[in-house]
Design an enzyme around this catalytic site. Structure first.
Site, PDB file in Angstrom:
ATOM      1  N   HIS A   1       0.432   7.552  -5.296  1.00  0.00           N
ATOM      2  CA  HIS A   1      -0.510   6.562  -4.767  1.00  0.00           C
ATOM      3  C   HIS A   1      -0.831   5.620  -5.908  1.00  0.00           C
ATOM      4  O   HIS A   1      -1.813   5.817  -6.617  1.00  0.00           O
ATOM      5  CB  HIS A   1      -1.751   7.262  -4.230  1.00  0.00           C
ATOM      6  CG  HIS A   1      -1.474   8.071  -2.992  1.00  0.00           C
ATOM      7  ND1 HIS A   1      -1.365   7.487  -1.747  1.00  0.00           N
ATOM      8  CD2 HIS A   1      -1.284   9.384  -2.812  1.00  0.00           C
ATOM      9  CE1 HIS A   1      -1.113   8.432  -0.851  1.00  0.00           C
ATOM     10  NE2 HIS A   1      -1.064   9.595  -1.464  1.00  0.00           N
TER      11      HIS A   1
ATOM     12  N   PHE B   1      -2.154   2.813  -6.178  1.00  0.00           N
ATOM     13  CA  PHE B   1      -3.519   2.300  -6.221  1.00  0.00           C
ATOM     14  C   PHE B   1      -4.538   3.429  -6.380  1.00  0.00           C
ATOM     15  O   PHE B   1      -5.334   3.427  -7.326  1.00  0.00           O
ATOM     16  CB  PHE B   1      -3.832   1.472  -4.967  1.00  0.00           C
ATOM     17  CG  PHE B   1      -5.298   1.134  -4.846  1.00  0.00           C
ATOM     18  CD1 PHE B   1      -5.911   0.323  -5.793  1.00  0.00           C
ATOM     19  CD2 PHE B   1      -6.067   1.659  -3.809  1.00  0.00           C
ATOM     20  CE1 PHE B   1      -7.271   0.028  -5.704  1.00  0.00           C
ATOM     21  CE2 PHE B   1      -7.427   1.358  -3.722  1.00  0.00           C
ATOM     22  CZ  PHE B   1      -8.025   0.547  -4.664  1.00  0.00           C
TER      23      PHE B   1
ATOM     24  N   SER C   1       1.943  -4.232   4.198  1.00  0.00           N
ATOM     25  CA  SER C   1       2.782  -3.735   3.084  1.00  0.00           C
ATOM     26  C   SER C   1       2.965  -4.748   1.964  1.00  0.00           C
ATOM     27  O   SER C   1       3.962  -4.717   1.242  1.00  0.00           O
ATOM     28  CB  SER C   1       4.169  -3.285   3.591  1.00  0.00           C
ATOM     29  OG  SER C   1       4.001  -2.371   4.632  1.00  0.00           O
TER      30      SER C   1
ATOM     31  N   ARG D   1       0.433  -5.171  -0.253  1.00  0.00           N
ATOM     32  CA  ARG D   1      -0.584  -4.741  -1.222  1.00  0.00           C
ATOM     33  C   ARG D   1      -1.860  -5.591  -1.152  1.00  0.00           C
ATOM     34  O   ARG D   1      -2.571  -5.748  -2.149  1.00  0.00           O
ATOM     35  CB  ARG D   1      -0.027  -4.726  -2.656  1.00  0.00           C
ATOM     36  CG  ARG D   1       1.318  -4.024  -2.825  1.00  0.00           C
ATOM     37  CD  ARG D   1       1.312  -2.555  -2.514  1.00  0.00           C
ATOM     38  NE  ARG D   1       0.395  -1.731  -3.310  1.00  0.00           N
ATOM     39  CZ  ARG D   1       0.312  -0.392  -3.176  1.00  0.00           C
ATOM     40  NH1 ARG D   1       1.077   0.250  -2.290  1.00  0.00           N
ATOM     41  NH2 ARG D   1      -0.545   0.298  -3.909  1.00  0.00           N
ATOM     42  N   LEU D   2      -2.161  -6.105   0.046  1.00  0.00           N
ATOM     43  CA  LEU D   2      -3.452  -6.798   0.209  1.00  0.00           C
ATOM     44  C   LEU D   2      -4.610  -5.801   0.249  1.00  0.00           C
ATOM     45  O   LEU D   2      -5.702  -6.082  -0.257  1.00  0.00           O
ATOM     46  CB  LEU D   2      -3.463  -7.610   1.517  1.00  0.00           C
ATOM     47  CG  LEU D   2      -2.966  -9.042   1.478  1.00  0.00           C
ATOM     48  CD1 LEU D   2      -3.021  -9.652   2.869  1.00  0.00           C
ATOM     49  CD2 LEU D   2      -3.823  -9.863   0.505  1.00  0.00           C
TER      50      LEU D   2
ATOM     51  N   LEU E   1     -18.549   5.151  12.401  1.00  0.00           N
ATOM     52  CA  LEU E   1     -18.133   4.518  13.663  1.00  0.00           C
ATOM     53  C   LEU E   1     -16.651   4.132  13.653  1.00  0.00           C
ATOM     54  O   LEU E   1     -16.103   3.846  12.614  1.00  0.00           O
ATOM     55  CB  LEU E   1     -18.999   3.274  13.885  1.00  0.00           C
ATOM     56  CG  LEU E   1     -20.499   3.562  13.912  1.00  0.00           C
ATOM     57  CD1 LEU E   1     -21.281   2.266  13.923  1.00  0.00           C
ATOM     58  CD2 LEU E   1     -20.854   4.422  15.118  1.00  0.00           C
TER      59      LEU E   1
HETATM   60  S1  MYA Z   1      -9.862   3.215   8.047  1.00  0.00           S
HETATM   61  C1  MYA Z   1      -9.047   2.103   9.170  1.00  0.00           C
HETATM   62  C2  MYA Z   1      -7.928   1.401   8.481  1.00  0.00           C
HETATM   63  N1  MYA Z   1      -7.358   0.382   9.317  1.00  0.00           N
HETATM   64  C3  MYA Z   1      -6.284   0.540  10.094  1.00  0.00           C
HETATM   65  O1  MYA Z   1      -5.692   1.596  10.156  1.00  0.00           O
HETATM   66  C4  MYA Z   1      -5.876  -0.664  10.930  1.00  0.00           C
HETATM   67  C5  MYA Z   1      -4.387  -0.873  11.000  1.00  0.00           C
HETATM   68  N2  MYA Z   1      -3.825  -0.906   9.665  1.00  0.00           N
HETATM   69  C6  MYA Z   1      -3.986  -1.931   8.781  1.00  0.00           C
HETATM   70  O2  MYA Z   1      -4.656  -2.916   9.045  1.00  0.00           O
HETATM   71  C7  MYA Z   1      -3.302  -1.791   7.431  1.00  0.00           C
HETATM   72  O3  MYA Z   1      -2.263  -0.843   7.545  1.00  0.00           O
HETATM   73  C8  MYA Z   1      -4.266  -1.360   6.298  1.00  0.00           C
HETATM   74  C9  MYA Z   1      -3.471  -1.128   5.003  1.00  0.00           C
HETATM   75  C10 MYA Z   1      -5.277  -2.479   6.038  1.00  0.00           C
HETATM   76  C11 MYA Z   1      -4.985  -0.065   6.644  1.00  0.00           C
HETATM   77  N3  MYA Z   1      -7.784   3.404   3.626  1.00  0.00           N
HETATM   78  O4  MYA Z   1      -1.923  -3.594   1.724  1.00  0.00           O
HETATM   79  P1  MYA Z   1      -1.027  -2.413   1.635  1.00  0.00           P
HETATM   80  C12 MYA Z   1      -3.572   2.298   0.910  1.00  0.00           C
HETATM   81  C13 MYA Z   1      -7.616   3.314   2.286  1.00  0.00           C
HETATM   82  O5  MYA Z   1       0.371  -2.692   1.183  1.00  0.00           O
HETATM   83  P2  MYA Z   1      -1.162  -2.211   4.510  1.00  0.00           P
HETATM   84  C14 MYA Z   1     -11.079   2.220   7.295  1.00  0.00           C
HETATM   85  O6  MYA Z   1     -11.364   1.132   7.719  1.00  0.00           O
HETATM   86  C15 MYA Z   1      -2.217   2.952   0.769  1.00  0.00           C
HETATM   87  O7  MYA Z   1      -2.371   4.347   0.555  1.00  0.00           O
HETATM   88  N4  MYA Z   1      -6.440   3.008   1.709  1.00  0.00           N
HETATM   89  O8  MYA Z   1      -0.965  -1.595   3.035  1.00  0.00           O
HETATM   90  C16 MYA Z   1     -11.761   2.780   6.052  1.00  0.00           C
HETATM   91  C17 MYA Z   1      -1.655   2.206  -0.413  1.00  0.00           C
HETATM   92  O9  MYA Z   1      -2.262   2.659  -1.607  1.00  0.00           O
HETATM   93  P3  MYA Z   1      -1.468   3.745  -2.528  1.00  0.00           P
HETATM   94  C18 MYA Z   1      -5.391   2.789   2.527  1.00  0.00           C
HETATM   95  O10 MYA Z   1      -0.611  -1.215   5.450  1.00  0.00           O
HETATM   96  C19 MYA Z   1     -11.205   2.076   4.854  1.00  0.00           C
HETATM   97  C20 MYA Z   1      -2.174   0.795  -0.193  1.00  0.00           C
HETATM   98  O11 MYA Z   1      -3.337   0.926   0.678  1.00  0.00           O
HETATM   99  C21 MYA Z   1      -5.503   2.866   3.917  1.00  0.00           C
HETATM  100  O12 MYA Z   1      -0.662  -3.600   4.599  1.00  0.00           O
HETATM  101  C22 MYA Z   1     -11.647   2.653   3.548  1.00  0.00           C
HETATM  102  C23 MYA Z   1      -1.148  -0.063   0.519  1.00  0.00           C
HETATM  103  O13 MYA Z   1      -1.691  -1.338   0.684  1.00  0.00           O
HETATM  104  C24 MYA Z   1      -6.756   3.203   4.448  1.00  0.00           C
HETATM  105  N5  MYA Z   1      -6.966   3.313   5.781  1.00  0.00           N
HETATM  106  O14 MYA Z   1      -2.758  -2.258   4.691  1.00  0.00           O
HETATM  107  C25 MYA Z   1     -11.103   1.907   2.363  1.00  0.00           C
HETATM  108  N6  MYA Z   1      -4.303   2.582   4.457  1.00  0.00           N
HETATM  109  O15 MYA Z   1      -0.205   3.076  -3.004  1.00  0.00           O
HETATM  110  C26 MYA Z   1     -11.424   2.559   1.032  1.00  0.00           C
HETATM  111  C27 MYA Z   1      -3.475   2.348   3.439  1.00  0.00           C
HETATM  112  O16 MYA Z   1      -2.395   4.116  -3.639  1.00  0.00           O
HETATM  113  C28 MYA Z   1     -12.839   2.301   0.602  1.00  0.00           C
HETATM  114  N7  MYA Z   1      -4.115   2.474   2.273  1.00  0.00           N
HETATM  115  O17 MYA Z   1      -1.169   4.940  -1.641  1.00  0.00           O
HETATM  116  C29 MYA Z   1     -13.122   2.878  -0.768  1.00  0.00           C
HETATM  117  C30 MYA Z   1     -14.575   2.678  -1.210  1.00  0.00           C
HETATM  118  C31 MYA Z   1     -14.814   1.231  -1.631  1.00  0.00           C
HETATM  119  C32 MYA Z   1     -16.291   0.959  -1.994  1.00  0.00           C
HETATM  120  C33 MYA Z   1     -16.738   1.644  -3.273  1.00  0.00           C
HETATM  121  C34 MYA Z   1     -18.187   1.293  -3.617  1.00  0.00           C
HETATM  122  C35 MYA Z   1     -18.678   2.008  -4.787  1.00  0.00           C
END
Ligand code: MYA
EC number: 2.3.1.97
Length: 415
Positions: free
Chosen positions: A29, A31, A173, A175-176, A415
Site C-alpha cells: 500500500h 500510500f 486509478s 492516484r487522486l 452513514l
Molecule cells: S469509503 C467509500 C469509498 N468510495 C467508493 O468506494 C466509491 C467508488 N470508488 C471510488 O470513487 C474510487 O475507487 C475511490 C478510490 C475514490 C474509493 N478508502 O485514486 P486511486 C486507496 C481509503 O488511484 P481510485 C469512504 O468514503 C488504495 O488502497 N483508501 O484509486 C471512507 C490506494 O492506496 P494504496 C482507499 O480507485 C473513505 C489508493 O487509494 C479507498 O481512483 C476514508 C489508490 O488511489 C478507500 N475506500 O479512488 C478515506 N479505496 O496504494 C480515508 C482505495 O496505499 C480517511 N483507496 O493501497 C483517512 C482519515 C483522513 C482524516 C485524518 C484526520 C486526522
C-alpha cells in the site's frame, strides 16, 4: 428455515473476494504505508502502546497551502447550504459512488440525507471538499469530514468522521484519492483534530473490526425480481411472501415516534447503552437532537414510553438509503432502511426490532439492513435476517488499538 437471500456468502464472486481479502495483507500500500495507521506488519505486536500513533503538532507547523492536484484540476469547497452545490455532490455520488461487487446496485443518498450527514453540530464547511475539472468546472471528485467525539476504551477523542470519498469513474486509478485524503487530513489538523474514523468495503491497513451486513426482506417479490434475493431451495414465491409477512401495526404498547421533548431521555438511554462498548460514539443532547430526531425520508426514530410511568424505556432508529437498481427494465430504486442505534431495557430486543421492521414495512421499504455491531446478533437470525455478501471494515486514523475488536464490541454506526 433456510433464508432465501442470495446476497449471501456462497456466490462465486464472494468466494473470489474472500480469497482476495485473505491475500490483501501481502499487497503493498504505497500510500497507506506512509500514514499513521496500524500497519499489517505490526499486527499482534503487543509492545506497541494503545493510543495516538504520532503526537499532535503545533498548528503553526501544519501546512498552510492545499496539496497540489494534477494541473487540470482545482479544489473547491462545497457549500451544502446551496441547492446547486448540493445537487452537484448528489449527482456525482448518484453516478459514481459505491456499488455492490456484482455492479447491480449503487447507493443513491438523497440531497436531504447529504445535508443531514454533512451539517451536524459544529461542522466545518472547509471539510466538504470537491475537485473540479479546471476547464469545464465539472465536479469530478469529493471527500468529506464531520466532527465527532468517539470514545476508545476510557478516552473520549475528538475525531473527524470521513465519508463520501468518490472519484468519477473515468478518473479512477490515477492516484487522486491519496491527494484528497491528505488534503482532508490537513484541513482537519487546522482545526486541531488529529484522529479520524472511517469505514470502507475494501481492506486497508488495518481494520479495528470487520462487520457483516444482514438483510431482512420486507418486499420479497421485488427483491427477487431485481436480483437482490433469489428463491430459496424448495421455496415458492407464495411461501416466501408468507415467510416474511409482518403484522400491520407495531405490537409494543407505548411504541411511538420520537419527539423533540424526548431528547434528554433518549440521550440518557443511549449514553448508558453505549458505555459498554470498546469503541463507541459519545452522544450529547445536541448530537441526539441532530442525529436521531426523525427527518422525513432521512432518519426514523421510535421509542417505547411506558403507559404507566411515562418513562422512555426502549429506543430504535434507522436511516433511509435507497440504491439505484442498475439496468433493470421494471424497477429503478431499491428502498432500504439501515439499522442505526437501538436500545432495549424493558421490551425484549426481539420485539423492539420486530416493531422497527413493522413500521419500516408500513413506510414502503423493500429491505431492512443491519450490521452485526452492538447487540444486533441477538435478533438477526430470529427475525429472519439473512447474511449479506457485503463486509464493512472500520478504521481509525492515528489511533492504535492493541488488538482488534469483535463487531459486538463496536458501538458506532457511520452513514
Ligand atoms: S469509503 C467509500 C469509498 N468510495 C467508493 O468506494 C466509491 C467508488 N470508488 C471510488 O470513487 C474510487 O475507487 C475511490 C478510490 C475514490 C474509493 N478508502 O485514486 P486511486 C486507496 C481509503 O488511484 P481510485 C469512504 O468514503 C488504495 O488502497 N483508501 O484509486 C471512507 C490506494 O492506496 P494504496 C482507499 O480507485 C473513505 C489508493 O487509494 C479507498 O481512483 C476514508 C489508490 O488511489 C478507500 N475506500 O479512488 C478515506 N479505496 O496504494 C480515508 C482505495 O496505499 C480517511 N483507496 O493501497 C483517512 C482519515 C483522513 C482524516 C485524518 C484526520 C486526522
Amino acid at each position: 428455515e433456510a433464508n432465501p437471500l442470495v446476497k449471501d456468502d456462497t456466490s462465486l464472486e464472494t468466494i473470489v473476494r474472500r480469497f482476495q481479502d485473505s491475500m490483501s495483507e501481502a499487497k503493498t500500500h504505497k500510500f497507506w504505508e506512509t500514514q499513521p495507521v496500524g500497519q499489517f506488519k505490526d499486527i499482534g505486536d503487543t509492545s506497541l502502546p494503545e493510543g495516538p500513533i504520532e503526537p499532535a503538532t503545533p498548528l503553526s507547523e501544519v501546512k498552510q497551502e492545499p496539496y497540489n492536484l494534477p494541473s487540470v484540476y482545482e479544489w473547491t469547497t462545497c457549500d451544502m447550504n446551496s441547492d446547486d452545490m448540493c445537487s452537484e455532490v448528489y449527482n456525482l455520488l448518484k453516478n459514481n459512488y459505491v456499488e455492490d461487487d456484482e455492479n447491480m446496485f449503487r447507493f443513491n443518498y438523497s440531497k436531504e440525507f447529504l445535508r443531514w450527514a454533512l451539517r451536524p453540530p459544529g461542522y466545518y464547511q472547509s471539510w466538504h471538499i470537491g475537485v473540479r475539472a479546471k476547464t469545464s468546472k465539472k465536479l469530478v471528485a469529493f471527500i468529506s469530514g464531520v466532527p465527532a467525539r468517539i470514545r476508545v476504551r476510557d478516552e473520549v477523542v475528538k475525531m473527524a468522521e470521513i465519508n463520501f470519498l468518490c472519484v468519477h469513474k473515468k478518473l479512477r486509478s490515477k492516484r487522486l484519492a491519496p491527494v484528497m485524503i491528505k488534503e482532508v487530513t490537513r484541513r482537519v489538523h487546522l482545526e486541531n483534530i488529529w484522529q479520524a474514523a472511517y469505514t470502507a468495503g475494501v481492506i486497508l491497513p488495518t481494520p479495528i473490526t470487520t462487520c457483516q451486513y444482514w438483510h431482512r426482506s420486507l418486499n420479497p417479490k421485488k427483491l427477487i425480481d431485481v436480483g437482490f434475493s433469489r428463491l430459496g431451495a424448495r421455496m415458492t414465491m407464495s411461501r416466501t411472501i408468507k415467510l416474511y409477512k409482518l403484522p400491520d401495526a407495531p405490537i409494543t404498547p407505548g411504541f411511538r415516534k420520537m419527539e423533540p421533548r424526548d431528547v434528554p431521555a433518549v440521550t440518557r438511554l443511549l449514553r448508558n447503552y453505549l458505555s459498554q462498548f470498546g469503541v463507541a460514539t459519545d452522544f450529547d443532547e445536541n448530537d441526539v437532537e441532530h442525529w436521531l430526531l426523525p427527518r422525513e425520508d432521512v432518519v426514523d426514530s421510535y421509542l417505547v414510553e411506558s403507559p404507566e410511568t411515562h418513562d422512555v424505556t426502549d429506543f430504535c432508529s434507522f436511516y433511509t438509503l435507497p440504491s439505484t437498481i442498475l439496468g433493470n427494465p421494471n424497477y429503478t430504486t431499491l428502498k432500504a432502511a439501515y439499522s442505526y442505534y437501538n436500545v432495549a431495557t424493558q421490551t425484549s430486543f426481539l420485539q423492539l426490532m420486530n416493531d422497527a421492521l413493522i413500521v419500516s414495512k408500513q413506510k414502503g421499504f423493500d429491505v431492512f439492513n443491519a450490521l452485526d455491531v452492538m447487540h444486533n446478533e441477538s435478533f438477526l437470525k430470529e427475525l429472519k435476517f439473512g447474511p449479506g455478501d457485503g463486509q464493512l471494515h472500520y478504521y481509525l486514523y492515528n489511533y492504535r488499538l492493541k488488538s482488534a475488536l469483535k463487531p459486538a464490541e463496536l458501538g458506532l454506526v457511520l452513514l
